[in-house]
Design a protein around this motif. Sequence first.
Motif, PDB file in Angstrom:
ATOM      1  N   ASN A 402       0.839  -1.211   0.000  1.00 52.33           N
ATOM      2  CA  ASN A 402       0.000   0.000   0.000  1.00 52.33           C
ATOM      3  C   ASN A 402       0.867   1.252   0.000  1.00 52.33           C
ATOM      4  O   ASN A 402       0.586   2.221  -0.721  1.00 52.33           O
ATOM      5  N   ASP A 434       5.059   6.260   5.517  1.00 54.03           N
ATOM      6  CA  ASP A 434       5.512   6.628   4.170  1.00 54.03           C
ATOM      7  C   ASP A 434       5.354   8.137   3.978  1.00 54.03           C
ATOM      8  O   ASP A 434       4.705   8.810   4.766  1.00 54.03           O
ATOM      9  N   SER A 453     -11.990   1.477  -1.609  1.00 53.43           N
ATOM     10  CA  SER A 453     -10.729   1.735  -2.317  1.00 53.43           C
ATOM     11  C   SER A 453     -10.808   3.077  -3.034  1.00 53.43           C
ATOM     12  O   SER A 453     -11.868   3.454  -3.538  1.00 53.43           O
ATOM     13  N   THR A 454      -9.666   3.780  -3.053  1.00 54.29           N
ATOM     14  CA  THR A 454      -9.620   5.025  -3.824  1.00 54.29           C
ATOM     15  C   THR A 454      -8.731   4.830  -5.052  1.00 54.29           C
ATOM     16  O   THR A 454      -8.537   5.747  -5.828  1.00 54.29           O
ATOM     17  N   ARG A 455      -8.205   3.625  -5.177  1.00 52.09           N
ATOM     18  CA  ARG A 455      -7.304   3.344  -6.295  1.00 52.09           C
ATOM     19  C   ARG A 455      -8.074   2.792  -7.479  1.00 52.09           C
ATOM     20  O   ARG A 455      -9.035   2.038  -7.285  1.00 52.09           O
ATOM     21  N   LEU A 459      -9.118  -3.460  -5.117  1.00 55.08           N
ATOM     22  CA  LEU A 459     -10.200  -4.319  -4.610  1.00 55.08           C
ATOM     23  C   LEU A 459     -10.753  -3.794  -3.291  1.00 55.08           C
ATOM     24  O   LEU A 459     -11.879  -4.098  -2.916  1.00 55.08           O
ATOM     25  N   GLY A 460      -9.944  -3.065  -2.568  1.00 58.13           N
ATOM     26  CA  GLY A 460     -10.387  -2.531  -1.267  1.00 58.13           C
ATOM     27  C   GLY A 460     -10.488  -3.604  -0.219  1.00 58.13           C
ATOM     28  O   GLY A 460     -11.303  -3.512   0.705  1.00 58.13           O
ATOM     29  N   LEU A 463      -6.643  -3.828   3.518  1.00 58.27           N
ATOM     30  CA  LEU A 463      -6.646  -3.368   4.905  1.00 58.27           C
ATOM     31  C   LEU A 463      -7.675  -4.118   5.744  1.00 58.27           C
ATOM     32  O   LEU A 463      -7.430  -4.429   6.914  1.00 58.27           O
TER      33      LEU A 463
HETATM   34  P1  ADP Z   1      -6.765  -1.277  -2.138  1.00 64.74           P
HETATM   35  O1  ADP Z   1      -5.286  -1.211  -1.935  1.00 64.74           O
HETATM   36  O2  ADP Z   1      -7.198  -2.415  -3.007  1.00 64.74           O
HETATM   37  O3  ADP Z   1      -7.421   0.011  -2.501  1.00 64.74           O
HETATM   38  P2  ADP Z   1      -6.775  -1.454   0.712  1.00 64.74           P
HETATM   39  O4  ADP Z   1      -7.777  -2.000   1.639  1.00 64.74           O
HETATM   40  O5  ADP Z   1      -5.407  -2.012   0.805  1.00 64.74           O
HETATM   41  O6  ADP Z   1      -7.396  -1.648  -0.709  1.00 64.74           O
HETATM   42  O7  ADP Z   1      -6.721   0.083   0.871  1.00 64.74           O
HETATM   43  C1  ADP Z   1      -7.861   0.845   0.953  1.00 64.74           C
HETATM   44  C2  ADP Z   1      -7.582   2.323   0.687  1.00 64.74           C
HETATM   45  O8  ADP Z   1      -6.811   2.830   1.751  1.00 64.74           O
HETATM   46  C3  ADP Z   1      -6.786   2.591  -0.517  1.00 64.74           C
HETATM   47  O9  ADP Z   1      -7.574   2.649  -1.696  1.00 64.74           O
HETATM   48  C4  ADP Z   1      -6.203   3.952  -0.176  1.00 64.74           C
HETATM   49  O10 ADP Z   1      -7.132   4.972  -0.437  1.00 64.74           O
HETATM   50  C5  ADP Z   1      -6.015   3.901   1.316  1.00 64.74           C
HETATM   51  N1  ADP Z   1      -4.633   3.638   1.694  1.00 64.74           N
HETATM   52  C6  ADP Z   1      -4.071   2.478   2.100  1.00 64.74           C
HETATM   53  N2  ADP Z   1      -2.769   2.610   2.395  1.00 64.74           N
HETATM   54  C7  ADP Z   1      -2.459   3.912   2.157  1.00 64.74           C
HETATM   55  C8  ADP Z   1      -1.249   4.701   2.299  1.00 64.74           C
HETATM   56  N3  ADP Z   1      -0.102   4.159   2.693  1.00 64.74           N
HETATM   57  N4  ADP Z   1      -1.345   6.004   1.993  1.00 64.74           N
HETATM   58  C9  ADP Z   1      -2.492   6.570   1.561  1.00 64.74           C
HETATM   59  N5  ADP Z   1      -3.660   5.880   1.444  1.00 64.74           N
HETATM   60  C10 ADP Z   1      -3.634   4.587   1.733  1.00 64.74           C
END
Ligand code: ADP
Length: 499
Positions: A402, A434, A453-455, A459-460, A463
């Motif tokens: 992440n 980070d 998820s914001t990516r 998949l969200g 975490l």
């Molecule tokens: P995904 O990586 O598939 O989006 P995650 O559950 O791993 O799903 O993450 C959920 C969301 O948390 C991410 O889409 C992002 O917006 C935010 N996120 C996670 N790790 C970080 C990070 N190190 N810095 C900024 N945003 C983060």
Amino acid sequence: MRPFFLLSCPVRSKINGLRGFAWLALSALVCVLLARAELVQLQAAFETDARISHRLLSQRAVQHEAVLATLALLQPAALPGEPEPAAQRLSSVYPQILSVQRRAPTNPWPSASLQVAEQASGQTRAAVLANPDFTLDRGRYQLVLAAQPASYALLIDVHHTVPWSEWPMPVQTSPVRVTLEIAKGAAFVVQPGRLGDTGWRYEFRKHLASVSQPFELVAVRQVGWGELPWSVMALWTLGVAGMMAAWSAWQNQRNARRRAEELLRVGQVARLNTLGELAAGMAHELNQPLTAILANTHAAKRLLADDPMDLPTVQQAMAQAVAQARRAADVLGRLRRTVERPQAAPISETVDLEQAVSNALDLLQPECKRLAVTTALLVARPAWVIAERVALEQIVHNLITNALQALQQVPEGARQLTLHIEHGDGVGVLRVVDTGPGITPDTLPHLFEPFFSTRDGGLGLGLSLCETLATGMGGQLRANAQTERGAEFVLTLPLASHP
Ligand code: ADP
């Protein structure tokens, strides 16, 4: 979602209370209706008997008038003061007529009251009542008719007036009291009856249909509580209880069947959900190692074709591919164990947090290099934690991945990833910090929600999986939005007493 018929205890006891109340109300209603029907029937029977009694006694009274009129009409010439022989025989035909007196014009009546009655009869030309004697159980009176040449008087015994053979009630046992009242307080008891103090009282009053003997027939019936149809009412109450119990049993059975069906359905849905989650989790966890294996083997293939061949780099790429394949196998093994024995406790062991972090970092080192991310592992104090090794490495791997993804959003020179190992209050702590864009206050509360998820193409699940794994091992995972820049994720796990 709670099926609507899975009722909690208070709701169930409330329903039982309502059923009890309904049973009481229904039973009471049925009993009142039964009692009412019985009372109406008893009253109707009483009034019928009273009317028959009234008619019979009226007929007798009229009969006395007819006898007097006949005597006067058919009187023979007899010795003055002597009743004729036919009149003497009347008592054998009419037992209530005790004697017949006849007064010749020259003779006076033996009592003045008869004299007065005869004068009154002479004026009205009808029989007149004289000397009524309704004391105690005596009931006698005289009936006088003025006639020519002689007047007549009958001495009548009321007791024998009653035609017992046609009487509608059993005189000794009937509860109806029947009296003939000549005046208030002067009454002859025809039938004693049984009168209680409580219950319902019916009364019938009517004068006899005779002008000369206008006695009032009074019939009284007292219906006691004991005469209500208790056995029938008890049977009905039991019947109602039985019907309600049967209805309730039928309902319980139906509810139990529905509950079983619903549980089956919920179980199936839950199973489907679990399978769905599992598939999504697998896709998430295996995507990265498979991509890395592909990249490494591609690189090795390309390097092998180079002339001269860079053997150490090829070996390094293949070693990375093997390590990623092993990690994928570990993740799959763990998932398999979870599916096969969902209730089984995780295999916890004492794990060196630094070692787990180094393993994950090693695996991702090529990626860090490719993205020009500077990494640092700072160990303030070594920490041995109680954890499931594979699960712990999965968490660290996801957190680093992440961070690498976040760091791609900032210029190359500013990409920094630092991992801190410290001690907390009885816990080992790993902080993954980070210098990426960080977490906005809006997204912070949703980070650990599945499928958030914001990516693009995210998949969200990463975490949410990490948090599940951490809490499953008795630890915690939380996120801090860095005040300056970047994000910080803090993992805590119980410290092991011995390394
Ligand atoms: P995904 O990586 O598939 O989006 P995650 O559950 O791993 O799903 O993450 C959920 C969301 O948390 C991410 O889409 C992002 O917006 C935010 N996120 C996670 N790790 C970080 C990070 N190190 N810095 C900024 N945003 C983060």
